[in-house]
Write an enzyme that holds these catalytic residues in place. Structure first.
Site, mmCIF file in Angstrom:
data_model
loop_
_atom_site.group_PDB
_atom_site.id
_atom_site.type_symbol
_atom_site.label_atom_id
_atom_site.label_comp_id
_atom_site.label_asym_id
_atom_site.label_seq_id
_atom_site.Cartn_x
_atom_site.Cartn_y
_atom_site.Cartn_z
ATOM 1 N N GLU A 1 8.075 41.369 48.866
ATOM 2 C CA GLU A 1 8.703 42.121 47.627
ATOM 3 C C GLU A 1 7.503 43.134 46.903
ATOM 4 O O GLU A 1 7.924 44.022 46.258
ATOM 5 C CB GLU A 1 8.925 41.318 46.584
ATOM 6 C CG GLU A 1 10.212 40.090 47.086
ATOM 7 C CD GLU A 1 11.451 41.163 47.251
ATOM 8 O OE1 GLU A 1 11.683 42.138 46.450
ATOM 9 O OE2 GLU A 1 12.501 40.579 47.918
ATOM 10 N N ASN B 1 7.613 47.035 46.525
ATOM 11 C CA ASN B 1 7.536 47.761 45.131
ATOM 12 C C ASN B 1 6.728 48.867 45.168
ATOM 13 O O ASN B 1 6.884 49.908 44.644
ATOM 14 C CB ASN B 1 7.273 46.567 43.982
ATOM 15 C CG ASN B 1 8.643 45.972 43.500
ATOM 16 O OD1 ASN B 1 9.663 46.421 44.042
ATOM 17 N ND2 ASN B 1 8.269 44.734 42.821
ATOM 18 N N ARG C 1 19.052 48.469 44.351
ATOM 19 C CA ARG C 1 18.094 47.710 43.896
ATOM 20 C C ARG C 1 18.759 46.877 42.910
ATOM 21 O O ARG C 1 19.484 47.162 42.193
ATOM 22 C CB ARG C 1 16.636 48.215 43.229
ATOM 23 C CG ARG C 1 16.105 49.208 43.998
ATOM 24 C CD ARG C 1 15.269 48.500 44.882
ATOM 25 N NE ARG C 1 15.066 49.110 46.571
ATOM 26 C CZ ARG C 1 14.678 48.471 47.277
ATOM 27 N NH1 ARG C 1 14.190 47.108 47.157
ATOM 28 N NH2 ARG C 1 14.907 48.746 48.555
HETATM 29 N N1 LIG Z 1 4.445 48.799 42.127
HETATM 30 C C1 LIG Z 1 5.080 49.345 41.339
HETATM 31 N N2 LIG Z 1 4.769 50.556 40.642
HETATM 32 C C2 LIG Z 1 5.785 51.156 39.706
HETATM 33 N N3 LIG Z 1 6.773 50.459 39.394
HETATM 34 C C3 LIG Z 1 7.116 49.224 39.658
HETATM 35 C C4 LIG Z 1 6.146 48.706 40.786
HETATM 36 N N4 LIG Z 1 6.557 47.455 40.943
HETATM 37 C C5 LIG Z 1 7.746 47.165 40.171
HETATM 38 N N5 LIG Z 1 8.015 48.351 39.390
HETATM 39 C C6 LIG Z 1 9.016 48.671 38.362
HETATM 40 O O1 LIG Z 1 9.394 47.260 38.035
HETATM 41 C C7 LIG Z 1 10.745 47.110 38.170
HETATM 42 C C8 LIG Z 1 11.416 45.831 38.605
HETATM 43 O O2 LIG Z 1 10.820 45.414 39.854
HETATM 44 P P1 LIG Z 1 11.471 44.199 40.815
HETATM 45 O O3 LIG Z 1 10.936 44.297 42.164
HETATM 46 O O4 LIG Z 1 11.738 43.025 40.004
HETATM 47 O O5 LIG Z 1 13.096 44.996 40.959
HETATM 48 P P2 LIG Z 1 13.400 46.241 41.809
HETATM 49 O O6 LIG Z 1 12.461 46.411 42.805
HETATM 50 O O7 LIG Z 1 13.941 47.497 40.921
HETATM 51 O O8 LIG Z 1 14.639 45.635 42.620
HETATM 52 P P3 LIG Z 1 14.458 44.646 43.771
HETATM 53 O O9 LIG Z 1 13.195 44.270 44.100
HETATM 54 O O10 LIG Z 1 15.521 43.499 43.784
HETATM 55 O O11 LIG Z 1 15.092 45.578 44.964
HETATM 56 C C9 LIG Z 1 11.352 48.247 39.279
HETATM 57 O O12 LIG Z 1 12.520 48.743 38.985
HETATM 58 C C10 LIG Z 1 10.254 49.264 38.733
HETATM 59 O O13 LIG Z 1 10.542 50.160 37.665
HETATM 60 MG MG LIG Z 2 11.260 45.214 43.862
#
Ligand SMILES: Nc1ncnc2c1ncn2[C@@H]1O[C@H](COP(=O)(O)OP(=O)(O)OP(=O)(O)O)[C@@H](O)[C@H]1O
Ligand SMILES: [Mg+2]
Length: 143
Positions: A48, A52, A106
């Site tokens: 995960e 990200n 997402r």
């Molecule tokens: N490494 C990163 N760099 C920049 N923004 C990030 C990063 N990791 C997470 N985020 C931000 O945090 C939000 C939430 O992350 P999360 O992994 O909980 O959900 P997601 O990636 O949007 O969806 P999913 O993981 O369920 O596919 C993301 O939509 C993004 O805006």
């Molecule tokens: Mg994610």
């Protein structure tokens, strides 16, 4: 003194490296003699965080992601670090169902998954500088 070990790995933000990172962390954690379930939890959480960095951090651009892991006794600490766009509001980003890419399938559950499968989760990020996700899990604590 309790057993300790460390590793550090640098790889490109290509989707193929998601499974590479999962395999590497599983192989490193194996020395703690984790259960099948613990290994699955660690792989899912790391996957995960790496996803990200690829999708949100670098937004498809190819750059380096760093994976660090450390063992101290029965404690495994994993860090996933990118030098990408960073997160403006970390607290909000960590809320279940919060996503900045709802149109790309997402669900906003990545951080929640990391929190559920690991014992501790710390996110450090700076807009324009990048993001560091630190996760800790105590292995075989019931043994
Ligand atoms: N490494 C990163 N760099 C920049 N923004 C990030 C990063 N990791 C997470 N985020 C931000 O945090 C939000 C939430 O992350 P999360 O992994 O909980 O959900 P997601 O990636 O949007 O969806 P999913 O993981 O369920 O596919 C993301 O939509 C993004 O805006
Ligand atoms: Mg994610």
């Amino acid at each position: 003194m309790s057993y300790s070990n460390k590793m550090e790995l640098k790889f490109l933000s290509k989707s193929q490296n998601e499974s590479f990172a999962r395999t590497v962390i599983a192989a490193f954690a194996a020395q703690l003699d984790p259960t099948v379930e613990e290994i699955a939890d660690i792989k899912t959480a790391v996957s995960e965080a790496v996803t990200n960095s690829i999708i949100h951090g670098y937004e498809g651009k190819i750059d380096y992601i760093i994976l660090k892991a450390q063992i101290e006794g029965n404690k495994l600490t994993v860090e996933v670090i990118d030098n990408g766009v960073g997160i403006e509001d970390i607290e909000k980003a960590m809320e279940p169902l919060y996503t900045t890419k709802p149109d790309e399938d997402r669900s906003g559950m990545g951080f929640t998954v990391m929190q559920t499968f690991m014992d501790e989760l710390v996110v450090e990020s700076e807009k324009g500088k990048g993001t560091k996700v630190r996760m800790t899990k105590y292995i075989n604590s019931g043994k």
